[in-house]
Design a protein around this motif. Structure first.
Motif, short mmCIF file in Angstrom:
data_model
loop_
_atom_site.label_atom_id
_atom_site.label_comp_id
_atom_site.label_asym_id
_atom_site.label_seq_id
_atom_site.Cartn_x
_atom_site.Cartn_y
_atom_site.Cartn_z
N SER A 1 39.77 30.72 25.16
CA SER A 1 39.09 30.05 23.79
C SER A 1 38.28 29.07 24.60
O SER A 1 37.33 28.62 23.53
N ILE A 2 38.46 28.42 25.76
CA ILE A 2 37.26 27.41 26.24
C ILE A 2 36.34 27.92 27.34
O ILE A 2 35.47 27.16 27.64
N CYS A 3 36.68 29.21 27.92
CA CYS A 3 35.75 29.58 29.00
C CYS A 3 35.92 31.07 29.36
O CYS A 3 36.74 31.81 28.91
N ASP A 4 34.70 31.55 29.73
CA ASP A 4 34.76 33.01 30.49
C ASP A 4 34.90 32.97 31.52
O ASP A 4 34.22 32.26 32.40
N LEU A 5 35.97 33.77 32.15
CA LEU A 5 36.18 33.79 33.63
C LEU A 5 35.02 34.86 34.14
O LEU A 5 34.94 35.86 33.59
N ASP A 6 34.94 34.63 35.51
CA ASP A 6 34.17 35.62 36.24
C ASP A 6 34.83 36.42 36.91
O ASP A 6 34.74 37.72 37.16
N VAL A 7 35.93 35.98 37.70
CA VAL A 7 36.84 36.91 38.53
C VAL A 7 38.51 36.38 38.48
O VAL A 7 38.52 35.23 38.47
N VAL A 8 39.29 37.54 38.24
CA VAL A 8 40.53 37.03 38.64
C VAL A 8 41.25 37.88 39.80
O VAL A 8 40.93 38.94 40.02
N ILE A 9 41.69 37.02 40.52
CA ILE A 9 42.21 37.53 42.16
C ILE A 9 43.76 37.71 42.01
O ILE A 9 44.33 36.85 41.48
N ASN A 10 43.97 38.99 42.24
CA ASN A 10 45.44 39.45 41.88
C ASN A 10 46.32 39.66 43.42
O ASN A 10 45.52 40.63 43.98
N LEU A 11 47.03 38.85 43.76
CA LEU A 11 47.68 39.19 44.90
C LEU A 11 48.75 40.17 44.72
O LEU A 11 49.61 39.70 44.11
N ASN A 12 48.96 41.35 45.55
CA ASN A 12 50.13 42.13 45.31
C ASN A 12 50.61 42.32 46.79
O ASN A 12 50.15 43.11 47.68
N ILE A 13 51.82 41.66 46.96
CA ILE A 13 52.48 41.43 48.32
C ILE A 13 53.89 41.99 48.03
O ILE A 13 54.59 41.83 47.39
N PRO A 14 54.11 42.87 49.25
CA PRO A 14 55.69 43.75 49.43
C PRO A 14 56.79 42.42 49.03
O PRO A 14 56.60 41.62 49.78
N LEU A 47 39.41 42.24 36.98
CA LEU A 47 40.62 41.83 37.85
C LEU A 47 40.29 42.62 39.38
O LEU A 47 39.80 43.67 39.05
N TYR A 48 40.59 41.82 40.47
CA TYR A 48 40.53 42.16 41.61
C TYR A 48 41.58 42.08 42.35
O TYR A 48 42.22 41.12 42.55
N THR A 49 42.38 43.31 42.68
CA THR A 49 43.78 43.24 43.33
C THR A 49 43.69 43.48 44.72
O THR A 49 43.02 44.37 45.18
N PHE A 50 44.39 42.69 45.52
CA PHE A 50 44.27 42.64 46.75
C PHE A 50 45.98 42.76 47.51
O PHE A 50 46.77 42.19 46.94
N SER A 51 46.09 44.24 48.19
CA SER A 51 47.53 44.28 48.85
C SER A 51 47.50 44.32 50.17
O SER A 51 46.62 45.07 50.77
N ASP A 52 48.39 43.60 50.81
CA ASP A 52 48.54 43.57 52.26
C ASP A 52 49.82 42.90 52.35
O ASP A 52 50.16 41.88 51.75
N THR A 53 50.02 42.72 53.55
CA THR A 53 51.39 41.68 54.24
C THR A 53 50.81 40.67 54.79
O THR A 53 51.63 39.78 54.94
N GLU A 54 49.59 40.57 55.21
CA GLU A 54 49.02 39.33 55.96
C GLU A 54 47.82 38.86 55.14
O GLU A 54 46.95 39.47 54.95
#
Ligand SMILES: Nc1ncnc2c1ncn2[C@@H]1O[C@H](COP(=O)(O)OP(=O)(O)OP(=O)(O)O)[C@@H](O)[C@H]1O
Ligand SMILES: Nc1nc2c(ncn2[C@@H]2O[C@H](COP(=O)(O)OP(=O)(O)O)[C@@H](O)[C@H]2O)c(=O)[nH]1
Length: 226
Positions: free
Chosen positions: A101-114, A190-197
């Motif tokens: 309600s107060i802003c438009d986001l450009d990017v959401v970084i989503n971390l997907n870690i085991p 949404l941009y999802t990043f998956s890794d262990t490091e």
């Protein structure tokens, strides 16, 4: 003025949000707003919301949505001149709606870690309780074992970081984060990043942000915010 950049970083406990946020803030000059740090500042300053938040944190609970939004939204509204990265907020759909309600986001970084990686990291995470600064005995150890680099005060291992507690925290995270992730997926931000490091994820995040943040803006922002 060129368009400002608004980003959120999400991920379960131990996924590297704080570590990666610092790298983003440093490399791209975004203001890093950590909800946990902001809550701790309010607790130290004894503000009304800080006193209320403390009662929940002491019980290991999330702070209710209306308290969090009352704390965070005015802070964001003060930052209209800056590009920023939010870490730890929104955690729930109600918080995401309030932010929307107060802003438009450009990017959401989503971390997907085991899960095994999260357990291993948190087993070795040491925290400076009053600032929220974190260390890992292997990945980024403090200069003097057991002591915070800045204040020299004692580091602690948080009860919450024990592997037994982590499984419950993670389940809770998944339940409340899913609708937030679905919302951002539907908005195609949404941009999802998956890794262990973290060191393998970081170049990909850096490349993404280089394409999203207009050239010259990050440098200008650095100069204006430090
Ligand atoms: N967006 C939020 N909604 C509700 N409570 C929050 C929020 N952000 C922070 N808090 C409260 O402040 C506390 C500290 O937050 P912080 O993000 O530093 O640590 P955390 O929950 O241990 O997360 P992580 O392990 O992912 O770093 C949380 O445990 C929670 O009680
Ligand atoms: N071994 C290892 N530890 C990491 C890595 N990335 C972050 N850490 C550590 O893992 C812990 C969790 O990272 P943090 O940034 O606090 O995650 P957050 O809970 O999502 O904010 C911290 O102790 C970090 O120092 C990594 O790639 N390898």
């Amino acid at each position: 003025m060129s368009k400002l950049f608004r980003a959120v970083i999400m991920g379960p406990p131990g996924s590297g949000k704080g570590t990666i946020s610092e790298r983003i803030a440093h490399s791209f000059g975004l203001k890093h707003i950590s909800s946990g740090d902001f809550v701790r500042e309010n607790i130290s300053a004894n503000t009304e919301a800080g006193v209320l938040a403390k009662t929940y944190i002491k019980k290991g609970l999330l702070v209710p949505d209306h308290v969090m939004t009352r704390l965070l939204l005015p802070r964001l509204e003060e930052m209209t001149k800056y590009s920023w990265l939010l870490d730890g907020f929104p955690r729930t759909l109600a918080q995401a709606d309030a932010l929307n309600s107060i802003c438009d986001l450009d990017v959401v970084i989503n971390l997907n870690i085991p899960l095994e990686t999260l357990k291993e990291r948190l087993r070795h995470r040491w925290t400076h309780p009053s600032s929220g600064r974190v260390y890992n005995m292997y990945f980024n150890p403090p200069r003097i074992q057991g002591l915070d680099d800045i204040t020299g005060e004692q580091l602690i291992q948080q009860e919450d970081d024990r592997p037994e507690a982590l499984v419950a925290r993670l389940r809770h995270y998944k339940d409340i984060a899913k609708p937030v992730i679905d919302l951002y997926k539907a908005k195609s931000i949404l941009y999802t990043f998956s890794d262990t490091e973290t060191d393998r994820i970081w170049p990909n995040i850096s490349t993404l942000l280089s394409t999203k943040i207009p050239i010259g803006q990050s440098d200008a922002r650095c100069a204006s915010t430090h």
